[in-house]
Design an enzyme around this catalytic site. Structure first.
Site, short mmCIF file in Angstrom:
data_model
loop_
_atom_site.label_atom_id
_atom_site.label_comp_id
_atom_site.label_asym_id
_atom_site.label_seq_id
_atom_site.Cartn_x
_atom_site.Cartn_y
_atom_site.Cartn_z
N GLY A 159 -5.48 0.49 7.82
CA GLY A 159 -5.80 -0.84 8.18
C GLY A 159 -6.74 -0.86 9.00
O GLY A 159 -7.31 0.08 9.68
N HIS A 173 -0.41 -1.15 -4.80
CA HIS A 173 -1.80 -0.26 -4.84
C HIS A 173 -1.47 1.06 -4.26
O HIS A 173 -1.16 1.44 -3.24
CB HIS A 173 -2.67 -0.89 -3.70
CG HIS A 173 -3.90 -0.31 -3.36
ND1 HIS A 173 -4.67 -0.64 -2.14
CD2 HIS A 173 -4.35 0.55 -4.21
CE1 HIS A 173 -5.75 0.27 -2.22
NE2 HIS A 173 -5.86 0.92 -3.40
N ASP A 204 0.83 -1.13 0.07
CA ASP A 204 0.03 -0.20 0.14
C ASP A 204 0.92 1.26 0.10
O ASP A 204 1.67 1.53 0.79
CB ASP A 204 -1.04 0.01 1.39
CG ASP A 204 -1.83 -1.15 1.04
OD1 ASP A 204 -2.96 -1.00 0.15
OD2 ASP A 204 -2.09 -1.71 1.99
N MET A 254 0.78 5.23 -0.02
CA MET A 254 0.00 6.39 0.44
C MET A 254 0.83 7.89 0.47
O MET A 254 1.88 7.79 1.06
CB MET A 254 -0.62 6.19 1.85
CG MET A 254 -1.50 4.70 1.67
SD MET A 254 -2.16 4.73 3.38
CE MET A 254 -2.85 2.99 3.24
C1 DX5 Z 1 -6.19 0.30 3.06
C2 DX5 Z 1 -5.44 -0.47 2.46
C3 DX5 Z 1 -5.60 -1.95 2.61
C4 DX5 Z 1 -5.30 -2.16 4.06
C5 DX5 Z 1 -6.36 -3.05 4.33
O1 DX5 Z 1 -6.31 1.73 2.48
O2 DX5 Z 1 -5.36 -0.49 1.11
O3 DX5 Z 1 -4.59 -2.62 1.84
O4 DX5 Z 1 -3.96 -2.81 4.54
O5 DX5 Z 1 -6.30 -3.59 5.78
P1 DX5 Z 1 -7.34 -4.57 6.38
O6 DX5 Z 1 -7.02 -5.70 5.76
O7 DX5 Z 1 -6.82 -4.13 8.07
O8 DX5 Z 1 -8.54 -3.82 6.44
ZN ZN Z 2 -4.46 -1.97 -0.35
#
Ligand code: DX5
Ligand code: ZN
Length: 222
Positions: A146, A68, A37, A39
């Protein structure tokens, strides 16, 4: 043997002080893809890592790196992530006005190109790019963090996308709040790739957690 249902542990929930070790651990624990991820503190209200970190993580696993991008703009950074070793690069439909160009750019670097939709974006945003995508990532939380709660109304979107795809070889990936409880629902709606952060990392039992999510997901196929 590639799995029928893909489980992609999200290293957002890993210990960032030992990321290489964490990537090796989720690989060994049975993760199919490594979900990374990215960001920028602008497109989403959190900041994580950039291409240099992806490059340093690359030797720690041979599994596909599923990157991502939650950044805007994304186009200026696509080549850097491709060179860093991403296998799949996902951009958000909401991150800029030129989604078609972003997808073409990703594929021009020889990488799989994906589109992600935040919870408030309709599946109709995919209409004119569907013949150009390798995968679609449906966010089942608002991107940025997350451990958030799964948004059940997104199941309808997954279902609609599955219908839109028809027999095209496009993967449907789901990201956010995926757990043993929600995995069957997303698979039943049409997803085949499940990203999981906290559900994999929370108690350190990575292999057990991945196996449990996979088992629950398979039950959604029944
Ligand atoms: C959130 C991320 C996710 C995140 C998901 O913006 O894109 O990939 O890690 O975390 P969980 O599985 O804890 O919701
Ligand atoms: Zn993600």
């Amino acid at each position: 043997m590639p799995h029928d249902i893909i489980i992609a542990p999200s290293i957002l929930s890993a210990d960032f002080a030992k990321l290489g070790e964490e990537v090796r651990a989720v690989d060994k624990a049975g993760g199919d893809w490594i979900h990374v991820d990215v960001m920028d503190g602008h497109f989403v209200p959190n900041i994580t890592i950039g291409p240099d970190v992806v490059k340093d993580l690359r030797p720690h696993s041979k599994k596909p790196f599923d990157v991502h991008l939650m950044i805007a703009p994304c186009d200026p950074y696509l080549e850097a992530f491709a060179n860093a070793g991403a296998d799949m690069i996902t951009v958000h439909a909401e991150s800029g006005p030129h989604l078609d160009r972003s997808l073409q750019l990703i594929q021009s670097f020889g990488k799989k190109a994906g589109v992600s939709l935040t919870p408030s974006t309709s599946e109709t945003a995919l209409e004119y790019v569907i013949d150009k995508v390798d995968h679609i990532l449906v966010m089942t939380v608002n991107p940025g963090f997350g451990g958030q709660t799964f948004l059940h109304e997104q199941l309808r979107k997954i279902h609609a996308i599955k219908k839109m795809i028809g027999d095209r070889p496009i993967q449907i990936e789901v990201d956010g709040g995926v757990s043993v409880g929600t995995a069957p629902l997303v698979v039943e709606a049409g997803a085949n790739a499940l990203v999981a952060g906290s559900a994999v990392f929370e108690d350190g039992a990575y292999a057990d957690n991945i196996a449990a999510i996979r088992k629950a997901a398979m039950s959604g196929r029944a």
